[in-house]
Design a protein around this motif. Structure first.
Motif, mmCIF file in Angstrom:
data_model
loop_
_atom_site.group_PDB
_atom_site.id
_atom_site.type_symbol
_atom_site.label_atom_id
_atom_site.label_comp_id
_atom_site.label_asym_id
_atom_site.label_seq_id
_atom_site.Cartn_x
_atom_site.Cartn_y
_atom_site.Cartn_z
ATOM 1 N N PHE A 1 10.795 3.696 -0.635
ATOM 2 C CA PHE A 1 11.630 4.736 -0.034
ATOM 3 C C PHE A 1 12.850 5.029 -0.909
ATOM 4 O O PHE A 1 13.154 6.186 -1.224
ATOM 5 N N VAL A 2 13.549 3.991 -1.332
ATOM 6 C CA VAL A 2 14.751 4.161 -2.148
ATOM 7 C C VAL A 2 14.394 4.719 -3.526
ATOM 8 O O VAL A 2 15.090 5.591 -4.048
ATOM 9 N N ALA A 3 13.290 4.238 -4.118
ATOM 10 C CA ALA A 3 12.890 4.723 -5.438
ATOM 11 C C ALA A 3 12.578 6.216 -5.419
ATOM 12 O O ALA A 3 13.029 6.973 -6.298
ATOM 13 N N LEU B 1 14.767 9.114 -7.522
ATOM 14 C CA LEU B 1 14.112 9.928 -8.546
ATOM 15 C C LEU B 1 14.073 11.398 -8.151
ATOM 16 O O LEU B 1 14.253 12.286 -9.000
ATOM 17 N N SER B 2 13.851 11.684 -6.886
ATOM 18 C CA SER B 2 13.807 13.078 -6.438
ATOM 19 C C SER B 2 15.148 13.753 -6.620
ATOM 20 O O SER B 2 15.224 14.913 -7.035
ATOM 21 N N ASN B 3 16.222 13.035 -6.318
ATOM 22 C CA ASN B 3 17.554 13.617 -6.444
ATOM 23 C C ASN B 3 18.029 13.657 -7.889
ATOM 24 O O ASN B 3 18.726 14.590 -8.288
ATOM 25 N N PHE C 1 10.105 14.883 -3.057
ATOM 26 C CA PHE C 1 11.037 14.411 -2.045
ATOM 27 C C PHE C 1 10.386 14.216 -0.673
ATOM 28 O O PHE C 1 10.733 13.256 0.035
ATOM 29 N N PRO C 2 9.448 15.094 -0.251
ATOM 30 C CA PRO C 2 8.840 14.885 1.073
ATOM 31 C C PRO C 2 8.113 13.552 1.228
ATOM 32 O O PRO C 2 7.919 13.087 2.354
ATOM 33 N N LEU C 3 7.716 12.927 0.114
ATOM 34 C CA LEU C 3 7.093 11.604 0.225
ATOM 35 C C LEU C 3 8.060 10.608 0.849
ATOM 36 O O LEU C 3 7.641 9.680 1.550
#
Length: 242
Positions: free
Chosen positions: A29-31, A35-37, A59-61
């Protein structure tokens, strides 16, 4: 799901019982969040005439994992992951600022490119932090409450419904806070609505994956957790110990 192998319990009764996969889900979740941001939040892309933020692809993952965490481990443990993600994003922002600000070595030619990639403004960082925190907690709260109301039925309705709310809160906060005044009003509104719709669409498309993962985790943990008597305040990261 083999109901005979799964025990329904209230979240408060879980206490300090060891859980097989919770730590792995928190790490994933944190990874995905970081990475998305870091990579995709500020880039606009256009495909087939549709303009969207590039981070929408992955990001939706994080929201799918947030759904799994809430459904399989309860609101308090999902809330703990949100706070862990919030702290990780804050550290990422601080580290990016320090590294970008360090004077480059003589002859190093990539400072401008480095600043372009990692030099997000504090306005974008602030918007990301607030939108993520509020959106994820709204998503988790709605999912947990709907599980109680439906007595655990209609998982698809709960995951999509919570995403409509959670991603709506996220988009309504992030894009105006980050880009109002820099983008045109039309761009802000278009990207905000488009990203919200695409995130909800992603959640719907990934519903079979959510079902499979939730079913697997519940069977392996032997638990189906309901947030009966849970304190839903967002302002804590501790887990009730029963």
């Amino acid at each position: 799901m083999d109901d005979g192998a799964v025990q329904r319990i209230g979240a408060g009764a879980l206490g300090a019982r060891p859980l097989r996969y919770y730590d792995f889900f928190m790490a994933a979740f944190v990874a995905i969040l970081l990475l998305s941001n870091l990579i995709g939040a500020a880039k606009l892309s256009t495909l087939g005439g549709v303009t969207f933020g590039a981070g929408i692809l992955f990001f939706p993952l994080g929201y799918v994992l947030g759904d799994v965490l809430t459904e399989a481990y309860g609101y308090a443990r999902a809330r703990r992951c949100v706070w862990a993600g919030f702290a990780a994003m804050l550290f990422m922002a601080l580290m990016s600022w320090v590294v970008v600000a360090l004077p480059p070595a003589a002859g190093w030619p990539d400072q401008a490119a480095y600043e372009a990639v990692f030099g997000s403004t504090w306005r974008i960082v602030f918007a990301s932090l607030i939108a993520f925190w509020a959106g994820e907690l709204a998503n988790s709260f709605v999912l947990a409450r709907m599980k109680l109301l439906t007595q655990g039925r209609h998982l698809w309705m709960r995951t999509i419904g919570s995403t409509v709310v959670g991603q709506g809160v996220d988009s309504l906060l992030f894009y105006p806070l980050a880009f109002y005044g820099d983008w045109t009003n039309a761009q802000v509104a278009t990207v905000m609505v488009t990203n919200w719709a695409m995130k909800v669409g992603w959640e719907a498309i990934l519903t079979p994956v959510t079902y499979a993962v939730v079913g697997f985790v519940k069977r392996r943990e032997g638990l189906d957790i309901y947030d009966e008597g849970t304190n839903f305040t967002p302002f804590r990261a501790s887990i009730p110990q029963g």
